[in-house]
Motif scaffolding. Structure first.
Motif, PDB file in Angstrom:
ATOM      1  N   ASP A 570       0.852  -1.187   0.000  1.00 49.63           N
ATOM      2  CA  ASP A 570       0.000   0.000   0.000  1.00 49.63           C
ATOM      3  C   ASP A 570       0.885   1.234   0.000  1.00 49.63           C
ATOM      4  O   ASP A 570       2.107   1.161   0.172  1.00 49.63           O
ATOM      5  N   GLY A 571       0.276   2.387  -0.243  1.00 49.90           N
ATOM      6  CA  GLY A 571       1.019   3.630  -0.273  1.00 49.90           C
ATOM      7  C   GLY A 571       1.729   3.842  -1.602  1.00 49.90           C
ATOM      8  O   GLY A 571       1.539   3.101  -2.570  1.00 49.90           O
ATOM      9  N   ARG A 572       2.554   4.921  -1.637  1.00 50.72           N
ATOM     10  CA  ARG A 572       3.305   5.282  -2.836  1.00 50.72           C
ATOM     11  C   ARG A 572       4.741   5.636  -2.442  1.00 50.72           C
ATOM     12  O   ARG A 572       4.983   6.166  -1.356  1.00 50.72           O
ATOM     13  N   GLU A 573       5.694   5.305  -3.337  1.00 46.95           N
ATOM     14  CA  GLU A 573       7.092   5.606  -3.092  1.00 46.95           C
ATOM     15  C   GLU A 573       7.753   6.052  -4.396  1.00 46.95           C
ATOM     16  O   GLU A 573       7.405   5.573  -5.480  1.00 46.95           O
ATOM     17  N   VAL A 574       8.710   6.955  -4.291  1.00 47.62           N
ATOM     18  CA  VAL A 574       9.468   7.407  -5.462  1.00 47.62           C
ATOM     19  C   VAL A 574      10.624   6.441  -5.703  1.00 47.62           C
ATOM     20  O   VAL A 574      11.358   6.085  -4.770  1.00 47.62           O
ATOM     21  N   GLY A 575      10.789   6.038  -6.969  1.00 44.57           N
ATOM     22  CA  GLY A 575      11.919   5.188  -7.344  1.00 44.57           C
ATOM     23  C   GLY A 575      11.836   3.791  -6.787  1.00 44.57           C
ATOM     24  O   GLY A 575      12.876   3.114  -6.661  1.00 44.57           O
ATOM     25  N   GLN A 576      10.662   3.330  -6.435  1.00 44.34           N
ATOM     26  CA  GLN A 576      10.497   1.996  -5.844  1.00 44.34           C
ATOM     27  C   GLN A 576       9.265   1.341  -6.441  1.00 44.34           C
ATOM     28  O   GLN A 576       8.208   1.958  -6.520  1.00 44.34           O
ATOM     29  N   VAL A 577       9.412   0.078  -6.825  1.00 49.47           N
ATOM     30  CA  VAL A 577       8.311  -0.649  -7.454  1.00 49.47           C
ATOM     31  C   VAL A 577       8.406  -2.118  -7.061  1.00 49.47           C
ATOM     32  O   VAL A 577       9.498  -2.626  -6.761  1.00 49.47           O
ATOM     33  N   ASN A 578       7.247  -2.775  -7.060  1.00 52.40           N
ATOM     34  CA  ASN A 578       7.224  -4.222  -6.784  1.00 52.40           C
ATOM     35  C   ASN A 578       7.352  -4.987  -8.099  1.00 52.40           C
ATOM     36  O   ASN A 578       6.444  -4.959  -8.941  1.00 52.40           O
ATOM     37  N   GLY A 579       8.484  -5.639  -8.271  1.00 52.47           N
ATOM     38  CA  GLY A 579       8.638  -6.559  -9.399  1.00 52.47           C
ATOM     39  C   GLY A 579       8.159  -7.940  -8.991  1.00 52.47           C
ATOM     40  O   GLY A 579       7.847  -8.199  -7.822  1.00 52.47           O
ATOM     41  N   LEU A 580       8.114  -8.829  -9.951  1.00 57.75           N
ATOM     42  CA  LEU A 580       7.648 -10.191  -9.673  1.00 57.75           C
ATOM     43  C   LEU A 580       8.711 -11.178 -10.116  1.00 57.75           C
ATOM     44  O   LEU A 580       9.082 -11.220 -11.300  1.00 57.75           O
ATOM     45  N   ALA A 581       9.186 -11.962  -9.177  1.00 53.82           N
ATOM     46  CA  ALA A 581      10.227 -12.961  -9.447  1.00 53.82           C
ATOM     47  C   ALA A 581       9.619 -14.362  -9.457  1.00 53.82           C
ATOM     48  O   ALA A 581       8.614 -14.615  -8.774  1.00 53.82           O
ATOM     49  N   VAL A 582      10.223 -15.252 -10.202  1.00 58.87           N
ATOM     50  CA  VAL A 582       9.780 -16.646 -10.273  1.00 58.87           C
ATOM     51  C   VAL A 582      10.876 -17.525  -9.704  1.00 58.87           C
ATOM     52  O   VAL A 582      12.060 -17.377 -10.039  1.00 58.87           O
TER      53      VAL A 582
END
Length: 821
Positions: A570-582
């Motif tokens: 939740d929320g927002r951040e600058v320069g940060q993102v959730n990637g998805l790893a397998v």
């Protein structure tokens, strides 16, 4: 800021293909016939048929494909059909070479004749062991033998009598002188009618009781008579030899009809030139070695444990008497002896290795002569010496059985068996990697394995293939004695096959997985006391199967939930993102979110891949980062220098990173850092990009979505969470029912996109912005802010360089990383 308001979301029906019950024409598997043919491998079967029917040299077959696609089962069934239409190959036998015993002879006889010859020779030996002693003890034979002995003895007595008379006339007599355990005839003078040795005569001369002249005369006579005695002994020996020859002749005359009669029976049963030549040698050897059979059975002298009749035995190397059609052999343990045979050794009481032609043993390759040999390629390559010998034999189609260990054994005999002409069709089962490795690095491989058969891991999904699935389910139920599957259960199994295929328009052909699910679903039906396997049983089997091997997934989930692994939902951040790893453990593939961050500054290093600098990045990921940098330069650095240093990192990642599916997330993090726009943390991102900013499809999309969904569900679904995926991956979606239900209830969202701009709009809520005619972007848009940020960094870099030159200082060296654009 210009707000972006509309985003395309996927509907629940787009997330999962549900098998329509009307596509299944049966209420349960009880009503349908079992599958007897091969499903979904039409191309492979066509190639296989071509390879099997071309009999020319080099047309051996290499089968590739994933485990479980039915490669072994298919080849078994195919060969069982084709083998009955082929001729049964000949029997192969090794027999003694009477002229060169260390070079055994090879006989090739029609199927079944080898056993006739081997049994016939054994019976011949047993017959001769019994009949020859009885024949030689018969009254008729003994009378003839006695006549010869008496005649020869009489001849010897007459000669001896004449000699004795001659000796007596000269005053000598014949005596027998002991020589160890033997005696030999000698002459001694007669004095006054008494035999007197020459020593006594010497004494008489010294005592002057006999004239020396008399003694000298006796010595001269002795020398002449001794010469005649030696001739006499030679004559007697000749008579003895003549006697033995006469006795052997009558033995031969008596036994030859017996031997010839038995061998003629074999000649009539086996009217083959090679057999005839062999039996001629046997006949001659038997006649020359009648002594072997003179002792009655049980009285033969032991010869260091060896069979005295070994030269007349037959080594039936390959017996095809019970084979119908071409032999089919599947060698599951292709060691050198198992595959190519060996020459065994026995050891004498002195520890010396001994061998003979009966110790030549056939391997699977020779047993498959005239037929088919199925091998696992990896097993073959693991065994020392097997691959080179296999290629050499297939190239020349001639094989000589040897024991490689014999080079290191002290032995009194070395065998060189006659080589065998081979016509074996070899079918090897492996994977594409192994095939390509051999094809490019072994020049002989491509000449010998000219047929490649590729087994596909998926097939088209249509009414026909769905019906094939139903018939396959019936087959497994029949073979394993399982409960029948009802219509809903069949639909669930078909849906599982679609998920395994990874595309909604395909069905998996990895039938070993399908079969395992059926068996395990039967267990849960039994546990629940149901007569039919239902959809619920299939679902339970799938979940339990994953539960057994998901320890690593559960541990990672626990660390995320307790905050050890930092993931924001939740929320927002600058320069940060959730990637998805397998993660792929071999038994289970699952997805989990990973935090990707970017930091930007003025400089000339370009995009720095921290994973690469730490030597934790694979080639594909390195390429993806370079493509990302190319996209940034192409879009934002056309009218200004790219004075940017941007570092990318997979936070809390300490293992190998590869693949390009995180490149979209990485570019979003950089764009956020440049623009100052915060990114939504309740949305995870997957997808790769090209230099034009287009989003490209990725693999394991279902596992990635489900991985982020589980994290969000564990923390509580807010109704805003979701995942951004490439538009092309929509056709791959077969999501778990929990995800589909959450989407239907508006608690989770899945956004398909085509470009980077679409993704930024979703993550920031700000319009991406189009490029205007003057090259700039609309104010208040994402691209405007990014462009402004890059321009600001470029100006700062130019100002820094100008100040440095004014002060006369040195320029700052470039940061370690990739070259600027």
């Amino acid at each position: 800021m210009k707000e972006a308001k509309t985003f395309r979301e996927l509907k629940p029906e787009e997330l999962y293909w549900r098998c329509p019950l009307e596509a299944i024409p049966y209420n349960s598997t009880e009503e349908c016939p079992a599958c007897e043919d091969i499903i979904g491998q039409d191309r492979a079967l066509k190639s296989l048929k071509t390879g099997l029917e071309i009999r020319s040299r080099g047309y051996n077959i290499f089968i590739t494909g994933m485990v479980g696609t039915g490669r072994t089962t298919t080849i078994k069934k195919f060969l069982e059909k084709i083998r009955t239409t082929s001729e049964t190959p000949d029997d192969l036998l090794y027999v003694n070479n009477f002229s060169k015993p260390d070079e055994p002879l090879l006989l090739s006889l029609p199927a079944g004749n080898g056993r006739i010859l081997a049994e016939g020779m054994d019976k011949l030996i047993e017959m001769l062991r019994t009949n020859i002693p009885e024949l030689l003890k018969s009254q008729y034979f003994q009378e003839r033998k006695q006549e010869i002995l008496e005649a020869q003895q009489r001849k010897q007595r007459e000669i001896l009598q004449k000699f004795e008379e001659l000796v007596a006339a000269e005053g000598f007599t014949v005596i027998q002188v002991p020589m160890g355990i033997f005696t030999r005839p000698d002459l001694i003078p007669l004095i006054d009618g008494q035999p007197t040795p020459f020593q006594k005569l010497e004494a008489l001369v010294r005592e002057e009781k006999m004239p020396r002249a008399r003694l000298e005369e006796l010595k001269k006579k002795y020398e002449k008579l001794t010469e005649k005695l030696e001739k006499l002994i030679s004559t007697l020996k000749e008579i003895d030899e003549e006697t033995r020859g006469l006795l052997k002749n009558i033995e031969t005359e008596a036994c030859t009809p017996l031997i010839k009669g038995a061998l003629n029976d074999l000649r009539q049963k086996l009217p083959h030139p090679s057999v005839g030549r062999y039996l001629d040698q046997v006949e001659k050897s038997l006649i020359d070695n009648l002594e072997l059979f003179k002792a009655a059975p049980g009285e033969e002298a032991e010869r260091d444990g060896l069979d005295p009749y070994l030269p007349y035995r037959v080594n039936l190397l390959v017996d095809n008497s019970e084979t119908r059609g071409a032999p089919v052999i599947m060698e599951i343990s292709p060691t050198y002896p198992n595959l190519f045979g060996t020459i065994e050794f026995s050891y004498s009481r002195f520890g010396v290795a001994q061998t003979d032609f009966t110790k030549i043993k056939a391997g699977s390759f020779i047993k498959a002569n005239g037929g088919y040999l199925v091998l696992n390629a990896l097993d073959v390559l693991r065994e020392p010496g097997v691959w080179t010998t296999l290629l050499r034999t297939l190239r020349y189609q001639i094989f000589e059985i040897q024991n490689p260990i014999s080079l290191f054994i002290f032995s009194t005999a070395r065998l060189k068996p006659e080589p065998i002409k081979c016509q074996v069709k070899v079918i090897m089962i492996g994977d594409d990697y192994l095939y390509n490795l051999l094809y490019f690095y072994d020049e002989d491989f491509k000449k010998i394995f000219k047929i490649k058969v590729e087994f596909d891991s998926e097939m088209e999904k249509n009414s026909s293939t769905i019906n094939d699935y139903v018939r396959f389910i019936r087959k497994i139920c029949d073979e394993d004695g399982l409960r029948p599957v009802d219509r809903e259960g069949i639909a669930a199994i078909v849906e599982f096959g679609v998920r395994q295929a990874g595309r909604q328009k395909k069905l998996s052909t990895r039938f070993h997985l399908i079969a395992d699910i059926i068996r395990e679903a039967d267990y849960w039906a039994k546990t629940g006391g149901r007569e039919f396997i239902s959809r619920e049983d299939v679902r339970k089997a799938i979940e339990e199967r994953a539960e057994r091997v998901n320890l690593i997934e559960r541990k990672i989930q626990e660390m995320i939930e307790e905050g050890t692994i930092l993931i924001s939902t939740d929320g927002r951040e600058v320069g940060q993102v959730n990637g998805l790893a397998v993660y792929d453990t071999g038994e289970l593939t699952f997805g989990k979110p990973t935090r990707i961050t970017a930091r930007t500054s003025t400089g000339r290093a370009g995009v720095i891949n921290i994973e690469r600098e730490a030597e934790l990045s694979g080639r594909t990921h390195n390429k993806a980062v370079l493509i990302l940098a190319g996209y940034l330069r192409g879009k934002y650095a056309q009218d200004k220098p790219f004075a940017l240093s941007a570092s990318l990192a997979f936070e809390q990642s300490y293992s190998w990173v590869d693949g390009d599916s995180a490149s979209a997330a990485e570019v979003y993090a950089i764009l956020s850092s440049l623009s100052g726009l915060p990114l939504r943390q309740d949305i995870a991102v997957t997808g790769s990009i090209n230099q034009r900013g287009e989003i490209q499809p990725i693999g394991a999309v279902n596992e990635k979505i489900e991985g982020f969904f589980r994290v969000c569900r564990a923390r509580g679904l807010t109704g805003t969470q979701g995942v951004i995926i490439p538009r092309q991956n929509v056709k791959n979606l077969m999501l778990h029912e929990d995800v589909v239900r959450a989407v239907a209830e508006g608690k989770f969202h899945i956004y398909p996109i085509k470009t980077v701009d679409e993704g930024m709009e979703i993550l920031t809520g700000v319009k991406a912005g189009e490029r205007l005619e003057d090259g700039s972007y609309e104010e208040g848009t994402v691209n405007y802010l990014v462009d402004t940020g890059i321009r600001r960094l470029a100006v700062a870099w130019q100002k820094f360089e100008a100040e440095t030159e004014t002060r006369g200082g040195e320029k700052e060296p470039s940061e370690k990383g990739q070259e600027p654009g």
